[in-house]
Design a protein around this motif. Structure first.
Motif, short mmCIF file in Angstrom:
data_model
loop_
_atom_site.label_atom_id
_atom_site.label_comp_id
_atom_site.label_asym_id
_atom_site.label_seq_id
_atom_site.Cartn_x
_atom_site.Cartn_y
_atom_site.Cartn_z
N GLY A 64 0.80 -1.22 0.00
CA GLY A 64 0.00 0.00 0.00
C GLY A 64 0.82 1.26 0.00
N ALA A 67 0.17 3.06 -5.12
CA ALA A 67 -1.09 2.63 -5.73
C ALA A 67 -0.84 2.28 -7.19
CB ALA A 67 -2.12 3.75 -5.63
N LYS A 81 -5.96 0.33 0.28
CA LYS A 81 -6.02 1.79 0.17
C LYS A 81 -5.18 2.38 1.30
CE LYS A 81 -10.64 1.87 -1.92
NZ LYS A 81 -12.03 2.33 -1.80
#
Length: 277
Positions: A64, A67, A81
């Motif tokens: 993470g 992205a 996320k």
């Protein structure tokens, strides 16, 4: 969530992931293209590839920290996320704070997660004993050998009980003997944990010795997965002896035959003045 749904989820699930960067000159650089990597809980998967093939980029998407420009990154069925809280990351260079003792470095993750100082210290002491450093709790990082620093980093990563361990060439700076000892110790911890591991390495011997699966990345830029090999050597494995195993030798010959093609492509591109790290 029923049990079958849980079993069907991947700890790391990259599907069709590409990652682009903009260079200082304003050009678009494609590091990896259309990467699919799926790792179930309890699996040890190594990713190998030539220099500049985007191995760390893939790990950073799973963590993470990056992205994907295209595609999806999931962990246990959920989109990644921001930082993947179910993963711990071991970098090539350890992240030990020089002004903190070994036990305080190891307990840091727990205290940041809200554990009390006494509880975190007790758990840190337990992990230091597991990695053979119980007598070095009050030392500072500069007072440790390279192997001891790596043991501290392993304890630091595992103390927070992650479901996934992401490792970016963690043993590459160690001498051969210390490296093999650390690999054995890592396997001993992993085999009793049920955790998923994604392990980045340049060393094909290391990848085969440790893994359930070895994934090969092609030459960059725009690297893709060009091969995946199941490692069927029985466990438990003694990494000090495994390189003499006929099955290991045959697997090494087969995988190196494919990897060598990609390494040659990278060398040729570099010799012509192209490519980028």
């Amino acid at each position: 969530m029923d049990q079958q749904t849980a079993l069907d989820e991947y700890a790391v699930d990259l599907e069709g992931c590409s990652k682009e960067f903009t260079t200082p000159g304003g050009e678009t650089y494609v590091a990896v293209r259309d990467i699919s990597l799926k790792v179930r809980p309890g699996r040890f998967v190594s990713v190998v590839g030539p220099t500049g093939s985007g191995k760390s980029t893939i790990l950073n998407m799973a963590a993470g920290l990056l992205a994907p420009s295209e595609g999806t990154a999931k962990s246990f069925g959920q989109p990644v996320k921001g930082v993947n809280r179910r993963a711990a990351y071991m970098f090539q260079q350890d992240a030990l704070l020089p002004w903190k003792t070994v036990v305080d470095n190891v307990s840091l993750g727990l205290t940041m997660a809200g554990a009390g100082k006494a509880e975190a210290r007790t758990e840190a002491q337990r992990w230091l004993e597991k990695v053979g450093l119980k007598d070095f709790a009050d030392r500072y990082p500069h007072q440790l050998s390279g192997g001891m620093r790596k043991r501290t980093a392993v304890a630091q990563a595992w103390i927070v009980n992650p479901d996934i361990l992401l490792m970016d060439e963690p043993f590459s700076a160690l001498d051969v003997q210390t490296r093999q000892i650390m690999e054995n110790e890592l396997l001993a911890l992993w085999q009793e944990s049920g955790k998923a591991v994604v392990f980045i390495t340049h060393d094909l011997d290391e990848a085969i010795a440790l893994s359930d699966e070895v994934v090969i990345l092609g030459a960059g830029p725009g690297s893709t997965v060009v091969g995946s090999y199941e490692i069927t050597i029985p466990r438990p494995r003694d990494l000090l002896e495994i390189r003499d195993d006929p099955q290991f030798i045959e697997l090494h010959r087969e995988i190196w035959g494919r990897l060598r093609i990609e390494v040659s492509k990278t060398y040729q591109t570099s010799a012509l003045g192209g490519g980028a790290e």
